[in-house]
Design a protein around this motif. Structure first.
Motif, PDB file in Angstrom:
ATOM      1  N   TYR B 232       0.847  -1.198   0.000  1.00 56.17           N
ATOM      2  CA  TYR B 232       0.000   0.000   0.000  1.00 56.17           C
ATOM      3  C   TYR B 232       0.882   1.248   0.000  1.00 56.17           C
ATOM      4  CZ  TYR B 232       0.935   0.122   5.058  1.00 56.17           C
ATOM      5  OH  TYR B 232       1.558   0.175   6.275  1.00 56.17           O
ATOM      6  N   GLU B 291     -18.435  -0.750   1.431  1.00 48.67           N
ATOM      7  CA  GLU B 291     -17.664  -1.094   2.633  1.00 48.67           C
ATOM      8  C   GLU B 291     -16.275  -1.544   2.241  1.00 48.67           C
ATOM      9  OE1 GLU B 291     -19.179  -4.558   4.727  1.00 48.67           O
ATOM     10  OE2 GLU B 291     -20.149  -5.250   2.892  1.00 48.67           O
ATOM     11  N   TYR B 292     -15.330  -1.379   3.148  1.00 50.96           N
ATOM     12  CA  TYR B 292     -13.955  -1.764   2.851  1.00 50.96           C
ATOM     13  C   TYR B 292     -13.160  -1.985   4.141  1.00 50.96           C
ATOM     14  CZ  TYR B 292      -9.732  -2.197   0.077  1.00 50.96           C
ATOM     15  OH  TYR B 292      -8.614  -2.699  -0.531  1.00 50.96           O
ATOM     16  N   PHE B 293     -12.293  -2.978   4.095  1.00 50.21           N
ATOM     17  CA  PHE B 293     -11.354  -3.230   5.205  1.00 50.21           C
ATOM     18  C   PHE B 293      -9.964  -2.804   4.745  1.00 50.21           C
ATOM     19  CE2 PHE B 293     -14.669  -6.381   5.855  1.00 50.21           C
ATOM     20  CZ  PHE B 293     -14.814  -6.478   7.232  1.00 50.21           C
ATOM     21  N   THR B 294      -9.368  -1.853   5.431  1.00 47.97           N
ATOM     22  CA  THR B 294      -7.971  -1.502   5.148  1.00 47.97           C
ATOM     23  C   THR B 294      -7.100  -2.079   6.244  1.00 47.97           C
ATOM     24  OG1 THR B 294      -8.453   0.532   3.964  1.00 47.97           O
ATOM     25  CG2 THR B 294      -6.325   0.424   5.035  1.00 47.97           C
ATOM     26  N   ARG B 295      -5.980  -2.650   5.824  1.00 44.51           N
ATOM     27  CA  ARG B 295      -5.022  -3.151   6.819  1.00 44.51           C
ATOM     28  C   ARG B 295      -3.678  -2.504   6.559  1.00 44.51           C
ATOM     29  NH1 ARG B 295      -4.786  -9.334   6.889  1.00 44.51           N
ATOM     30  NH2 ARG B 295      -4.763  -9.168   4.631  1.00 44.51           N
ATOM     31  N   GLU B 302      -0.309  -4.755  12.831  1.00 45.31           N
ATOM     32  CA  GLU B 302      -1.395  -4.573  11.874  1.00 45.31           C
ATOM     33  C   GLU B 302      -2.612  -3.886  12.519  1.00 45.31           C
ATOM     34  OE1 GLU B 302      -3.575  -8.195  11.611  1.00 45.31           O
ATOM     35  OE2 GLU B 302      -3.935  -7.962   9.481  1.00 45.31           O
ATOM     36  N   ILE B 304      -6.610  -2.533  11.610  1.00 42.13           N
ATOM     37  CA  ILE B 304      -7.674  -2.719  10.617  1.00 42.13           C
ATOM     38  C   ILE B 304      -8.644  -1.559  10.701  1.00 42.13           C
ATOM     39  CG2 ILE B 304      -9.618  -4.181   9.938  1.00 42.13           C
ATOM     40  CD1 ILE B 304      -8.036  -6.521  10.888  1.00 42.13           C
ATOM     41  N   TYR B 306     -12.199  -0.732   9.237  1.00 43.32           N
ATOM     42  CA  TYR B 306     -13.387  -1.148   8.482  1.00 43.32           C
ATOM     43  C   TYR B 306     -14.335   0.041   8.411  1.00 43.32           C
ATOM     44  CZ  TYR B 306     -17.946  -3.261   7.553  1.00 43.32           C
ATOM     45  OH  TYR B 306     -19.173  -3.546   7.031  1.00 43.32           O
ATOM     46  N   LYS B 308     -18.020   1.333   6.686  1.00 45.37           N
ATOM     47  CA  LYS B 308     -19.237   0.964   5.959  1.00 45.37           C
ATOM     48  C   LYS B 308     -20.033   2.244   5.708  1.00 45.37           C
ATOM     49  CE  LYS B 308     -23.104  -2.220   6.005  1.00 45.37           C
ATOM     50  NZ  LYS B 308     -23.872  -3.178   6.775  1.00 45.37           N
ATOM     51  N   ARG B 317     -20.741   2.807   9.859  1.00 46.95           N
ATOM     52  CA  ARG B 317     -19.855   2.185  10.854  1.00 46.95           C
ATOM     53  C   ARG B 317     -18.396   2.452  10.528  1.00 46.95           C
ATOM     54  NH1 ARG B 317     -18.069   0.354  15.340  1.00 46.95           N
ATOM     55  NH2 ARG B 317     -17.778  -1.862  15.745  1.00 46.95           N
ATOM     56  N   ARG B 319     -14.970   0.789  12.212  1.00 46.89           N
ATOM     57  CA  ARG B 319     -14.473  -0.168  13.200  1.00 46.89           C
ATOM     58  C   ARG B 319     -12.950  -0.170  13.115  1.00 46.89           C
ATOM     59  NH1 ARG B 319     -12.919  -3.671  17.020  1.00 46.89           N
ATOM     60  NH2 ARG B 319     -12.842  -5.878  16.469  1.00 46.89           N
ATOM     61  N   ARG B 321      -9.644  -2.097  14.602  1.00 51.35           N
ATOM     62  CA  ARG B 321      -9.020  -3.134  15.437  1.00 51.35           C
ATOM     63  C   ARG B 321      -7.551  -2.743  15.571  1.00 51.35           C
ATOM     64  NH1 ARG B 321      -5.236  -5.524  14.690  1.00 51.35           N
ATOM     65  NH2 ARG B 321      -5.458  -7.534  13.679  1.00 51.35           N
TER      66      ARG B 321
END
Lengths: 115, 359
Positions: B232, B291-295, B302, B304, B306, B308, B317, B319, B321
């Motif tokens: 990335y 929606e998408y999860f970026t790490r 790491e 995360i 998220y 939405k 949302r 989120r 982590r």
């Protein structure tokens, strides 16, 4: 960044998680959204293959714990239970709403807000 | 079997800048079990997404933590950009990478100082933080802020760095590299440091994986998990390999973090040598829907993001982590069987960030 979201029913959670475990995936996170009912996402990774198991269910429905397959899921599950009020059953390590020191019970629970 | 006692550790303790509580079950001086309790400063920042629109939320994300603030903003922006299918300018990718690696350096050096302080080596603590100041000065010079600098935006970055300042950064990197060699010699070879860290809190490669450990915590046990290798920002243009150690003890965690500081210096120099000219931000139109999860790889591992979205300016949302949250189970495992006197060191070796955990 490739990512897969696979919709499953709550009854399939243990089988699907077991498949992930046996295939060498690690549990990356469990996430909860509860705008229109509960939406749980179990995220797994193996060599950047990022798979998310998605479960949609009613606010009052129960969901099994995956704690015995992924012992470290206890933190995610206790967090979701305490913040969102999700009924997670058969948790091997249940903090009984004492993981977080918060004065408001299930503060992220949107069902409670709409009532 | 000795008599069992329970000793409360925290929420206030000299090694903890932020509150976390552990109930330590002891047999004589040996820890049998540690039971965590968090939430003393839980801020509910994820919930704030209902009150702030998706552009304003960048500022909220940056305030999750004062150490990896930039990368929180970056993770959030990357998620929204992916949902909106926005390709940010190449120069912005390099600038993000430079600020991200500077953040990693200052976080790791801050941690080295705190660790030295924990085992009572105060001059080492002060020297570490003196080095860290040089990086904070770069932040101030390039962004105007020393801790939270709000340069990341959806679509790119808000500020550019001119060539003269980039050359200055290279000079500072050379100075830090030189000084860090002397500092790391003490951390890695001094007998007092080794006596408190070698063989303490060993986590095997399999244990680290099975407990979901991430960042330097798992790399010190031999697992080459580093989100930057996915390429990335500008990482796909840079040459680097994840840094690992195999011993899995507290000493190995020091080794990994020190090597990662040198690696960050190298990555910053690589970035500056090939950064392209051009725009630094693209205008975004409309609202995100999807929606998408970026790490991405924060200093502690790491993270995360998220996101939405529903097509309006308010998201459904966000989120987060955070790495410390994911490393708590591994910490609890390393505490089992350790001496009571080693508990503060072991807590520090995960580099706990309670601000992140209490997002």
């Amino acid at each position: 960044m490739e990512q897969t979201i696979k919709k499953i029913s709550s009854n399939d959670l243990l089988n699907e998680t077991n498949l992930m475990k046996n295939s060498g995936y690690r549990l990356v996170a469990i996430s909860c959204t509860n705008k229109d009912g509960i939406e749980l996402t179990y995220s797994f990774d193996k060599d950047f293959d990022f798979i998310n198991l998605r479960i949609n269910m009613d606010y009052d429905a129960e969901i099994e714990s995956i704690n015995y397959m992924f012992p470290y899921a206890f933190l995610y599950e206790n967090e979701i239970k305490e913040l969102f009020g999700v009924n997670i059953v058969n948790m091997t390590l249940d903090f009984k709403d004492n993981l977080y020191r918060i004065s408001v019970k299930t503060p992220f629970n949107m069902k409670k807000e709409s009532e | 079997m000795g008599e069992r006692t329970v000793i409360p550790f925290g929420p206030q303790h000299p090694v903890l800048p932020e509150p976390i509580h552990l109930d330590l079950v002891l047999e004589d001086e040996v820890v049998i079990e540690a039971i965590p309790q968090i939430g003393y400063v839980h801020r509910g920042l994820e919930k704030l997404v209902e009150k702030k629109d998706f552009k304003q939320y960048t500022y909220v994300a940056e305030r999750i933590c004062g150490i990896c603030s930039f990368m929180h903003g970056m993770g959030y922006c990357m998620s929204v950009e992916s949902i909106m299918d926005v390709e940010i300018p190449e120069r912005a990718k390099f600038l993000r990478t430079i600020w991200a690696e500077l953040s990693r350096m200052h976080s790791h050096i801050l941690w080295l100082g705190l660790t030295a302080d924990a085992f009572g080596f105060d001059s080492l603590f002060m020297h570490s933080w003196r080095l860290r100041e040089m990086i904070l000065d770069i932040f101030e010079q390039t962004t105007g802020g020393r801790v939270i600098f709000s340069v990341c935006d959806i679509g790119g970055v808000r500020k550019d760095i001119d060539q003269e300042t980039l050359n200055m950064i290279v000079d500072v990197m050379n100075n830090i590299e030189k000084e860090l060699k002397g500092l790391s010699d003490v951390f890695l070879n001094d007998s007092t440091v080794k006596s408190r860290t070698v063989g303490v809190g060993v986590l095997s490669k399999q244990q680290a994986f099975d407990l979901g450990a991430i960042g330097p915590m798992t790399r010190a046990s031999g697992n080459a998990i580093d989100m930057r290798t996915e390429g990335y920002a500008a990482y796909d243009k840079l040459k680097f390999e994840p840094i690992i150690a195999t011993q899995g003890d507290s000493y190995a965690r020091i080794v990994v973090r020190i090597k990662e500081i040198f690696q960050s210096i190298d990555l910053i120099k690589q970035c500056i040598s090939i950064i392209p000219e051009g725009d630094i931000i693209v205008k975004i139109k409309g609202n995100p829907n999807g929606e998408y999860f970026t790490r991405l790889e924060q200093p502690r591992g790491e993270v995360i993001y998220y996101v939405k979205a529903n097509g309006t300016s308010f998201l459904d949302r966000v989120r987060v982590r955070t790495p410390t949250f994911a490393n708590i189970p591994a910490l609890l495992e390393t505490l089992k069987g350790c001496a009571l006197a080693d508990v503060p060191i072991l807590i520090l070796t995960i580099d706990p960030c309670i601000s992140c955990t209490e997002r």
